[in-house]
Design a protein around this motif. Structure first.
Motif, PDB file in Angstrom:
ATOM      1  N   ARG A 190       0.870  -1.139  -0.107  1.00 21.01           N
ATOM      2  CA  ARG A 190       0.081  -0.333  -0.393  1.00 21.01           C
ATOM      3  C   ARG A 190       0.708   1.307  -0.025  1.00 21.01           C
ATOM      4  O   ARG A 190       0.361   2.343  -0.857  1.00 21.01           O
ATOM      5  CB  ARG A 190      -1.251   0.259   1.895  1.00 21.01           C
ATOM      6  CG  ARG A 190      -2.118   1.434   1.535  1.00 21.01           C
ATOM      7  CD  ARG A 190      -3.128   0.813   2.158  1.00 21.01           C
ATOM      8  NE  ARG A 190      -1.452   0.968   3.653  1.00 21.01           N
ATOM      9  CZ  ARG A 190      -2.021   0.051   5.067  1.00 21.01           C
ATOM     10  NH1 ARG A 190      -3.202   0.376   4.952  1.00 21.01           N
ATOM     11  NH2 ARG A 190      -1.287   0.139   6.003  1.00 21.01           N
ATOM     12  N   ASP A 191       2.097   1.458   0.302  1.00 18.42           N
ATOM     13  CA  ASP A 191       2.257   2.662   1.269  1.00 18.42           C
ATOM     14  C   ASP A 191       3.643   2.647   0.351  1.00 18.42           C
ATOM     15  O   ASP A 191       4.769   3.450   0.785  1.00 18.42           O
ATOM     16  CB  ASP A 191       2.652   2.807   2.583  1.00 18.42           C
ATOM     17  CG  ASP A 191       2.210   2.455   3.316  1.00 18.42           C
ATOM     18  OD1 ASP A 191       0.633   3.183   2.521  1.00 18.42           O
ATOM     19  OD2 ASP A 191       1.363   2.749   4.669  1.00 18.42           O
ATOM     20  N   MET A 192       4.091   1.318   0.067  1.00 18.73           N
ATOM     21  CA  MET A 192       5.756   1.357  -1.094  1.00 18.73           C
ATOM     22  C   MET A 192       6.067   2.763  -1.862  1.00 18.73           C
ATOM     23  O   MET A 192       7.599   2.736  -1.766  1.00 18.73           O
ATOM     24  CB  MET A 192       5.331  -0.503  -1.704  1.00 18.73           C
ATOM     25  CG  MET A 192       6.359  -1.016  -1.999  1.00 18.73           C
ATOM     26  SD  MET A 192       6.231  -2.583  -3.086  1.00 18.73           S
ATOM     27  CE  MET A 192       4.882  -1.425  -4.363  1.00 18.73           C
ATOM     28  N   GLU A 222       5.281   5.385  -1.418  1.00 12.20           N
ATOM     29  CA  GLU A 222       5.855   6.902  -0.447  1.00 12.20           C
ATOM     30  C   GLU A 222       6.607   7.048   0.665  1.00 12.20           C
ATOM     31  O   GLU A 222       7.046   7.539   0.774  1.00 12.20           O
ATOM     32  CB  GLU A 222       4.456   7.231  -0.066  1.00 12.20           C
ATOM     33  CG  GLU A 222       3.454   8.598  -1.464  1.00 12.20           C
ATOM     34  CD  GLU A 222       1.285   7.953  -1.179  1.00 12.20           C
ATOM     35  OE1 GLU A 222       1.994   8.137   0.229  1.00 12.20           O
ATOM     36  OE2 GLU A 222       1.150   7.783  -1.995  1.00 12.20           O
ATOM     37  N   ASP A 223       7.023   5.149   1.070  1.00 13.41           N
ATOM     38  CA  ASP A 223       7.239   4.925   1.874  1.00 13.41           C
ATOM     39  C   ASP A 223       8.496   4.080   1.366  1.00 13.41           C
ATOM     40  O   ASP A 223       8.422   3.003   1.347  1.00 13.41           O
ATOM     41  CB  ASP A 223       6.215   4.531   3.196  1.00 13.41           C
ATOM     42  CG  ASP A 223       7.393   3.456   4.168  1.00 13.41           C
ATOM     43  OD1 ASP A 223       8.199   3.937   4.451  1.00 13.41           O
ATOM     44  OD2 ASP A 223       6.244   3.936   5.644  1.00 13.41           O
ATOM     45  N   LYS A 224       9.632   4.632   1.464  1.00  8.19           N
ATOM     46  CA  LYS A 224      11.143   4.190   1.523  1.00  8.19           C
ATOM     47  C   LYS A 224      11.176   2.590   2.760  1.00  8.19           C
ATOM     48  O   LYS A 224      11.779   1.962   1.492  1.00  8.19           O
ATOM     49  CB  LYS A 224      12.056   5.170   1.971  1.00  8.19           C
ATOM     50  CG  LYS A 224      13.201   6.463   0.460  1.00  8.19           C
ATOM     51  CD  LYS A 224      14.171   6.246   0.821  1.00  8.19           C
ATOM     52  CE  LYS A 224      13.969   7.865  -0.365  1.00  8.19           C
ATOM     53  NZ  LYS A 224      14.048   8.720   0.420  1.00  8.19           N
ATOM     54  N   ASP A 225      10.902   3.150   3.337  1.00  8.48           N
ATOM     55  CA  ASP A 225      10.787   1.683   4.751  1.00  8.48           C
ATOM     56  C   ASP A 225      10.284   0.500   3.949  1.00  8.48           C
ATOM     57  O   ASP A 225      11.122  -0.491   3.683  1.00  8.48           O
ATOM     58  CB  ASP A 225      10.778   1.719   5.845  1.00  8.48           C
ATOM     59  CG  ASP A 225      11.575   3.231   6.519  1.00  8.48           C
ATOM     60  OD1 ASP A 225      12.655   3.353   6.133  1.00  8.48           O
ATOM     61  OD2 ASP A 225      10.741   3.397   7.185  1.00  8.48           O
ATOM     62  N   ASP A 226       8.452   0.713   3.695  1.00  6.26           N
ATOM     63  CA  ASP A 226       7.700  -0.072   3.304  1.00  6.26           C
ATOM     64  C   ASP A 226       8.591  -0.764   1.322  1.00  6.26           C
ATOM     65  O   ASP A 226       8.898  -1.861   1.563  1.00  6.26           O
ATOM     66  CB  ASP A 226       6.924   0.242   2.947  1.00  6.26           C
ATOM     67  CG  ASP A 226       5.655   0.148   4.282  1.00  6.26           C
ATOM     68  OD1 ASP A 226       6.242  -0.376   4.762  1.00  6.26           O
ATOM     69  OD2 ASP A 226       4.964   1.381   3.930  1.00  6.26           O
ATOM     70  N   ALA A 227       9.089   0.091   0.327  1.00  2.00           N
ATOM     71  CA  ALA A 227       9.396  -0.209  -0.138  1.00  2.00           C
ATOM     72  C   ALA A 227      10.667  -1.098  -0.213  1.00  2.00           C
ATOM     73  O   ALA A 227      11.178  -2.656  -0.745  1.00  2.00           O
ATOM     74  CB  ALA A 227      10.255   0.648  -1.589  1.00  2.00           C
TER      75      ALA A 227
HETATM   76 CA    CA Z   1       4.940   2.556   7.339  1.00  2.00          CA
END
Ligand code: CA
Ligand code: C2E
Ligand code: CA
Ligand code: CA
Length: 277
Positions: free
Chosen positions: A207-209, A211-216
């Protein structure tokens, strides 16, 4: 102030009572719903990311209640698990899914994998493997078209039991996927000891991949590690082209999500298959 506290206490207790009354009512309604055959399965397609070919479908249960309308599984699966009702309900899901896929194959669609969600309570049943075997025999669905999705916590709750159970299922030719991967506590190295074929990355990471570097980074790492352990990876909850691109760059194998298709009724799913030819 004291009286006030007392009153609050009374309110609090009656709230608990009405809550447990509500649960009790719901439990009874679920039992009746099972007898009255009010549950239905919807099916969400899964695709090969590179070729866009459909590779399978996931069966997702709904309660088609005359009073409440179409009820989401998040509203009744937890209660069904707590009360043990998930055992007969899950058996119905397995049977209905296998029967449906066999029917579609007989009607001429290209055979594909049907994935089914399995709860911990089901796996803990001694007769689980026997039940699965019997359902496959009765429905005549070839075992290689069946995939069981179990969560990390189910798989590692009792590694010894799951190990033997999953081995037996694997020897039948059934595929095993680890669902909601990444939100539990298990490591891929631990999972590698289990005879699994696929891991499904939890939707919350997808979902947040973009926008969110951590999730990516997490998604990237899961895919790389899974591949080095020779497991395939499915991303669930893919909703955007940007997410698809990232997954493509990371060589994710399979995808599922609203970007491709929402879950379909069995009628709509059959129509969709026919239009693909
Ligand atoms: Ca996140
Ligand atoms: P799950 O196994 O993680 O299934 C994926 C859920 O995400 C489904 O919700 C699906 O409709 C939804 N979904 C798929 N693509 C997207 C997307 O792109 N965006 C968003 N926002 N959502 C997407 P659903 O059908 O409400 O099921 C919820 C959960 O209920 C499932 O999560 C599963 O844990 C459980 N469940 C469903 N059917 C069964 C069943 O037959 N047995 C058991 N034990 N659990 C089931
Ligand atoms: Ca699932
Ligand atoms: Ca999930």
């Amino acid at each position: 102030a004291k009286e006030n506290g007392k009153n609050q206490m009374v309110v609090y207790t009656s709230e608990i009572n009405s809550l447990s009354m509500e649960r009790f009512k719901m439990e009874n309604q679920l039992r009746k719903a099972l007898e009255r055959k009010e549950f239905v399965l919807h099916y969400q397609p899964q695709y090969d990311l590179e070729t866009n070919q459909i590779i399978g479908i996931e069966a997702l249960i709904r309660w088609n209640s005359p009073d409440r309308g179409m009820v989401s599984p998040v509203e009744f699966i937890p209660l069904a698990e707590e009360t043990g009702l998930i055992v007969p309900l899950g058996r119905w899901v397995l049977e209905e899914s296998c029967r449906q896929m066999k029917t579609w194959i007989d009607q001429g669609i290209s055979p594909m994998i049907i994935s089914i969600n399995i709860s911990a309570r089901q796996i803990q049943q001694k007769q689980f493997v026997g039940d699965v075997k019997m359902i496959l025999e009765q429905t005549e669905l070839p075992p290689e078209y069946l995939c069981l999705e179990i969560t990390e916590s189910t798989a590692i709750k009792d590694v010894e039991i799951s190990m033997n159970m999953l081995k037996e299922l694997g020897e039948l030719g059934i595929k095993i996927a680890i669902d909601d991967f990444g939100i539990g506590y298990s490591s891929l190295a631990m999972l590698k000891q289990l005879p699994i074929t696929t891991i499904k990355i939890d939707r919350s990471f997808i979902r947040d991949m973009d926008e969110d570097k951590d999730d990516a980074a997490i998604v990237k790492a899961i895919i790389a590690m899974a591949h080095s352990l020779e497991l395939t990876v499915t991303a669930e909850g893919v909703e955007t082209e940007a997410q698809r691109q990232i997954l493509l760059n990371e060589n994710c194998n399979y995808v599922q999500g609203y970007y491709y298709k929402k879950p379909l009724t069995s009628e709509d799913c059959y129509k969709y298959f026919q239009n693909m030819h």
